[in-house]
Design a protein around this motif. Structure first.
Motif, PDB file in Angstrom:
ATOM      1  N   THR A  58      11.661  -4.288  84.398  1.00  0.00           N
ATOM      2  CA  THR A  58      12.178  -2.886  84.794  1.00  0.00           C
ATOM      3  C   THR A  58      13.765  -3.196  84.856  1.00  0.00           C
ATOM      4  O   THR A  58      14.169  -4.294  85.288  1.00  0.00           O
ATOM      5  CB  THR A  58      11.671  -2.336  86.177  1.00  0.00           C
ATOM      6  OG1 THR A  58      12.157  -1.138  86.358  1.00  0.00           O
ATOM      7  CG2 THR A  58      12.313  -3.455  87.278  1.00  0.00           C
ATOM      8  N   ASN A  59      14.373  -2.065  84.539  1.00  0.00           N
ATOM      9  CA  ASN A  59      16.136  -2.137  84.307  1.00  0.00           C
ATOM     10  C   ASN A  59      16.594  -2.991  83.144  1.00  0.00           C
ATOM     11  O   ASN A  59      17.778  -3.448  83.118  1.00  0.00           O
ATOM     12  CB  ASN A  59      16.627  -2.599  85.725  1.00  0.00           C
ATOM     13  CG  ASN A  59      16.464  -1.399  87.004  1.00  0.00           C
ATOM     14  OD1 ASN A  59      16.274  -0.213  86.501  1.00  0.00           O
ATOM     15  ND2 ASN A  59      16.329  -2.062  88.016  1.00  0.00           N
ATOM     16  N   ALA A  68       5.350  -1.707  75.758  1.00  0.00           N
ATOM     17  CA  ALA A  68       5.436  -2.262  77.068  1.00  0.00           C
ATOM     18  C   ALA A  68       3.778  -2.635  77.311  1.00  0.00           C
ATOM     19  O   ALA A  68       3.015  -1.984  77.174  1.00  0.00           O
ATOM     20  CB  ALA A  68       5.809  -1.216  78.047  1.00  0.00           C
ATOM     21  N   THR A  69       3.797  -3.857  78.186  1.00  0.00           N
ATOM     22  CA  THR A  69       2.678  -4.416  78.351  1.00  0.00           C
ATOM     23  C   THR A  69       2.357  -4.358  79.628  1.00  0.00           C
ATOM     24  O   THR A  69       3.133  -4.974  80.386  1.00  0.00           O
ATOM     25  CB  THR A  69       2.529  -5.875  77.646  1.00  0.00           C
ATOM     26  OG1 THR A  69       2.664  -5.490  76.427  1.00  0.00           O
ATOM     27  CG2 THR A  69       0.890  -6.688  77.904  1.00  0.00           C
ATOM     28  N   PHE A  70       1.080  -4.028  80.414  1.00  0.00           N
ATOM     29  CA  PHE A  70       0.827  -4.237  81.698  1.00  0.00           C
ATOM     30  C   PHE A  70      -0.299  -5.428  81.737  1.00  0.00           C
ATOM     31  O   PHE A  70      -1.351  -5.098  81.211  1.00  0.00           O
ATOM     32  CB  PHE A  70       0.233  -2.767  82.278  1.00  0.00           C
ATOM     33  CG  PHE A  70       1.311  -1.674  82.249  1.00  0.00           C
ATOM     34  CD1 PHE A  70       1.678  -1.193  83.580  1.00  0.00           C
ATOM     35  CD2 PHE A  70       1.956  -1.180  81.472  1.00  0.00           C
ATOM     36  CE1 PHE A  70       2.789  -0.410  83.915  1.00  0.00           C
ATOM     37  CE2 PHE A  70       2.716  -0.256  81.349  1.00  0.00           C
ATOM     38  CZ  PHE A  70       3.365   0.396  82.769  1.00  0.00           C
ATOM     39  N   TYR A  71      -0.194  -6.126  82.541  1.00  0.00           N
ATOM     40  CA  TYR A  71      -1.191  -7.342  82.664  1.00  0.00           C
ATOM     41  C   TYR A  71      -1.748  -7.180  84.247  1.00  0.00           C
ATOM     42  O   TYR A  71      -1.143  -6.585  85.198  1.00  0.00           O
ATOM     43  CB  TYR A  71      -0.220  -8.767  82.943  1.00  0.00           C
ATOM     44  CG  TYR A  71       0.243  -9.097  81.295  1.00  0.00           C
ATOM     45  CD1 TYR A  71      -0.529  -9.857  80.573  1.00  0.00           C
ATOM     46  CD2 TYR A  71       1.743  -8.706  81.267  1.00  0.00           C
ATOM     47  CE1 TYR A  71       0.285 -10.177  79.359  1.00  0.00           C
ATOM     48  CE2 TYR A  71       2.189  -8.884  80.049  1.00  0.00           C
ATOM     49  CZ  TYR A  71       1.411  -9.454  79.032  1.00  0.00           C
ATOM     50  OH  TYR A  71       2.088  -9.909  78.108  1.00  0.00           O
ATOM     51  N   ALA A  87      16.563   5.441  76.986  1.00  0.00           N
ATOM     52  CA  ALA A  87      16.005   4.751  78.174  1.00  0.00           C
ATOM     53  C   ALA A  87      14.704   5.499  78.289  1.00  0.00           C
ATOM     54  O   ALA A  87      14.429   6.443  78.261  1.00  0.00           O
ATOM     55  CB  ALA A  87      16.935   5.238  79.437  1.00  0.00           C
ATOM     56  N   TYR A  88      13.912   4.672  78.743  1.00  0.00           N
ATOM     57  CA  TYR A  88      12.441   4.931  78.679  1.00  0.00           C
ATOM     58  C   TYR A  88      11.816   4.704  80.148  1.00  0.00           C
ATOM     59  O   TYR A  88      12.307   3.585  80.845  1.00  0.00           O
ATOM     60  CB  TYR A  88      11.329   4.223  77.532  1.00  0.00           C
ATOM     61  CG  TYR A  88      11.437   4.760  76.335  1.00  0.00           C
ATOM     62  CD1 TYR A  88      10.685   5.669  75.842  1.00  0.00           C
ATOM     63  CD2 TYR A  88      12.388   4.144  75.412  1.00  0.00           C
ATOM     64  CE1 TYR A  88      10.910   6.259  74.496  1.00  0.00           C
ATOM     65  CE2 TYR A  88      12.628   4.569  74.231  1.00  0.00           C
ATOM     66  CZ  TYR A  88      11.605   5.807  73.792  1.00  0.00           C
ATOM     67  OH  TYR A  88      11.851   6.250  72.506  1.00  0.00           O
ATOM     68  N   THR A  89      10.909   5.702  80.694  1.00  0.00           N
ATOM     69  CA  THR A  89      10.042   5.380  81.986  1.00  0.00           C
ATOM     70  C   THR A  89       8.573   5.392  81.584  1.00  0.00           C
ATOM     71  O   THR A  89       8.195   6.509  81.141  1.00  0.00           O
ATOM     72  CB  THR A  89      10.308   6.492  82.815  1.00  0.00           C
ATOM     73  OG1 THR A  89      11.779   6.361  83.150  1.00  0.00           O
ATOM     74  CG2 THR A  89       9.607   6.136  84.221  1.00  0.00           C
ATOM     75  N   ILE A  90       7.897   4.447  81.704  1.00  0.00           N
ATOM     76  CA  ILE A  90       6.491   4.515  81.351  1.00  0.00           C
ATOM     77  C   ILE A  90       5.656   4.107  82.912  1.00  0.00           C
ATOM     78  O   ILE A  90       6.004   3.361  83.542  1.00  0.00           O
ATOM     79  CB  ILE A  90       6.049   3.194  80.555  1.00  0.00           C
ATOM     80  CG1 ILE A  90       6.913   3.513  79.203  1.00  0.00           C
ATOM     81  CG2 ILE A  90       4.408   3.178  80.141  1.00  0.00           C
ATOM     82  CD1 ILE A  90       6.425   2.354  78.046  1.00  0.00           C
ATOM     83  N   THR A  91       4.907   4.968  83.114  1.00  0.00           N
ATOM     84  CA  THR A  91       4.162   5.236  84.389  1.00  0.00           C
ATOM     85  C   THR A  91       2.673   5.039  84.204  1.00  0.00           C
ATOM     86  O   THR A  91       2.039   5.689  83.363  1.00  0.00           O
ATOM     87  CB  THR A  91       4.402   6.507  85.135  1.00  0.00           C
ATOM     88  OG1 THR A  91       5.882   6.545  85.084  1.00  0.00           O
ATOM     89  CG2 THR A  91       3.997   6.661  86.411  1.00  0.00           C
ATOM     90  N   VAL A 101      10.965   0.813  83.988  1.00  0.00           N
ATOM     91  CA  VAL A 101      12.334   1.557  83.421  1.00  0.00           C
ATOM     92  C   VAL A 101      13.103   0.483  82.482  1.00  0.00           C
ATOM     93  O   VAL A 101      13.269  -0.378  83.045  1.00  0.00           O
ATOM     94  CB  VAL A 101      13.015   2.208  84.714  1.00  0.00           C
ATOM     95  CG1 VAL A 101      14.093   3.153  83.924  1.00  0.00           C
ATOM     96  CG2 VAL A 101      12.171   3.402  85.327  1.00  0.00           C
ATOM     97  N   PHE A 102      13.208   0.980  81.317  1.00  0.00           N
ATOM     98  CA  PHE A 102      14.050   0.091  80.480  1.00  0.00           C
ATOM     99  C   PHE A 102      14.783   0.676  79.538  1.00  0.00           C
ATOM    100  O   PHE A 102      14.479   1.895  79.416  1.00  0.00           O
ATOM    101  CB  PHE A 102      13.301  -1.282  80.021  1.00  0.00           C
ATOM    102  CG  PHE A 102      12.243  -0.432  78.951  1.00  0.00           C
ATOM    103  CD1 PHE A 102      12.534  -0.242  77.602  1.00  0.00           C
ATOM    104  CD2 PHE A 102      10.852  -0.174  79.594  1.00  0.00           C
ATOM    105  CE1 PHE A 102      11.356   0.281  76.923  1.00  0.00           C
ATOM    106  CE2 PHE A 102       9.880   0.080  78.587  1.00  0.00           C
ATOM    107  CZ  PHE A 102      10.207   0.547  77.379  1.00  0.00           C
ATOM    108  N   SER A 103      15.757   0.279  78.606  1.00  0.00           N
ATOM    109  CA  SER A 103      16.466   1.081  77.658  1.00  0.00           C
ATOM    110  C   SER A 103      16.530   0.037  76.594  1.00  0.00           C
ATOM    111  O   SER A 103      16.446  -1.182  76.530  1.00  0.00           O
ATOM    112  CB  SER A 103      17.820   1.082  78.200  1.00  0.00           C
ATOM    113  OG  SER A 103      18.587   1.783  77.055  1.00  0.00           O
ATOM    114  N   THR A 104      16.346   0.806  75.257  1.00  0.00           N
ATOM    115  CA  THR A 104      16.511  -0.026  74.018  1.00  0.00           C
ATOM    116  C   THR A 104      18.061  -0.099  73.452  1.00  0.00           C
ATOM    117  O   THR A 104      18.350  -0.621  72.632  1.00  0.00           O
ATOM    118  CB  THR A 104      15.760   0.806  72.842  1.00  0.00           C
ATOM    119  OG1 THR A 104      16.061   2.253  73.101  1.00  0.00           O
ATOM    120  CG2 THR A 104      14.305   0.782  73.287  1.00  0.00           C
TER     121      THR A 104
END
Length: 434
Positions: free
Chosen positions: A40-41, A50-53, A103-107, A127-130
């Motif tokens: 994040t950030n 984006a990968t959720f473990y 900037a992306y937010t993935i929830t 939350v991160f940005s390309t």
């Protein structure tokens, strides 16, 4: 078939089939997110997803609203996200991939389950940005189910830019939402109760929209209700008693309007007008009922006090335990709720089993359209006369020698009212405190 091919086919089928492990103590713990990439950030992100473990295998057998793709929100959105399941990890990316300098937010929303159907109850967000920066602004507010006058948990929130870029968020259990990160500008913020969870506003779903300029000067308020552009028409008339009628309309009415007696006309079958004594909205009806109940209770306590009888204690809320904080009051909409019914009271009783016609003018729907309409109705038939009493009559029926105009006895299921009050306390006893 060669034995080696049979063995290979069996191994492939075994790997493709995921089922709860057998034996051991029953697992009642929901899965947990142990890591998310990118961090994040993070900025200048070049990852394709984006990968959720997770700490255990996730169930991917849900259908419809339970499909794993419905538990992820990608903001800004370019359509349904692409979600890939890999046992203990899930990859998420926008429909057409990440855009540069965005900037992306993935929830991850609550509800994702493991193989034993233990559901996650918390939200996880990255939350991160390309690009090289993440905008600092956000839009926050509260979504209400306006008609019910309560918050709208899980309402879907959209913030749309002038060039049609759509940011997404979901309201929490208290109806609160936060959308961002966003740059400065003006956004059309729309919220709706997504009843079928298809992430699209359908015709019958409650919604509202407001324009918000960032940075905000005050939280946004969304009053979700069923809305269209049509006027309200009188749908039905229901007699409540001989002098009270309830008028129901086919659309929500503007709660700021009044209903003067002059705007309601009631006539009989021979066009004889019936005078109207009062009109009341649902809110006015509720306030009137509370006032009547309070006046009756105050009158009873005053009579008991004058007669020296013990007074019943006035109920009060239980005090909070020492050191505990009182729960916050639930949020309420800032404006009165719309409604579909009004009550009218006639100045004289209506005749039973008789046709009447009521018309209402200058009725303003929630859409702002003003119109009038009318409806015919028939009052109920009078109740049948009581059968003569005999020795086989049920307990509580009137005696055979009762006058013809004697009042009907109370139903047997209702205990008779006491004929005397409790005795006064003995002399010298301390008086009861109210």
């Amino acid at each position: 078939m060669r034995p080696s091919l049979v063995l290979a086919a069996w191994l492939v089928a075994a790997c493709a089939s995921v089922s709860p492990p057998a034996g051991g103590p029953e697992d009642k713990v929901p899965p947990k997110v142990v890591r998310v990439t990118p961090d994040t950030n993070a900025v200048n992100v070049a990852d394709r997803a984006a990968t959720f473990y997770f700490d255990e295998i996730i169930n991917n057998r849900g259908e419809g609203p339970a499909d794993i793709s419905n538990y992820f929100l990608v903001s800004p959105s370019d359509g349904e996200p692409r979600v890939s399941w890999h046992r203990t990890r899930i990859d998420v990316r926008p429909r057409h991939g990440f855009r540069p300098n965005t900037a992306y937010t993935i929830t991850l929303l609550p509800g994702l389950t493991d193989l034993r159907s233990n559901a996650m109850k918390t939200t996880s967000t990255v939350v991160f940005s390309t690009g090289p920066t993440i905008p600092p602004l956000r839009i926050n507010g509260t979504a209400f189910d306006w008609v019910a006058e309560r918050v709208a948990p899980d309402a879907l929130i959209q913030a749309v830019t002038s060039d049609s870029i759509t940011y997404l968020a979901k309201a929490d259990t208290g109806g609160h939402f936060v959308i961002g990160p966003l740059g400065p500008g003006t956004y059309l913020v729309r919220g709706f109760i997504d009843q079928n969870q298809n992430r699209a506003l359908d015709r019958t779903e409650s919604w509202d929209s407001v324009r918000v300029t960032t940075p905000q000067t005050a939280p946004a308020e969304l009053l979700l209700a069923s809305r269209d552009t049509l006027p309200a028409r009188l749908l039905s008339v229901s007699p409540i008693d001989s002098v009270t009628l309830r008028l129901t309309f086919d659309r929500l009415l503007d709660p700021t309007q009044t209903f003067p007696v002059a705007n309601v006309r009631l006539v009989g079958a021979d066009s004889t007008p019936i005078p109207i004594a009062a009109t009341r909205t649902p809110r006015e009806e509720t306030e009137r009922d509370k006032a009547v109940q309070k006046a009756a209770a105050d009158s009873a306590r005053r009579a008991d006090s004058l007669a020296g009888r013990p007074l019943a204690p006035i109920p009060s809320a239980a005090p909070a335990p020492a050191g505990a904080k009182a729960p916050p009051e639930p949020a309420k909409p800032s404006r009165p709720a719309p409604f579909t019914t009004i009550t009218i009271v006639t100045a004289q009783p209506l005749k039973p089993n008789t046709n009447y016609r009521v018309s209402v003018t200058a009725v303003r729907a929630l859409s702002g359209r003003v119109s009038g309409s009318e409806r015919q109705f028939t009052t109920p038939k009078p109740p049948p006369p009581r059968p003569p009493s005999d020795s086989a009559a049920a307990p509580g029926s009137a005696p055979t020698n009762a006058p013809a105009n004697a009042p009907a006895p109370l139903p047997s299921a209702v205990p008779p009212l006491p004929t005397t009050r409790p005795a006064a306390p003995p002399a010298g006893a301390p008086p009861s405190r109210p």
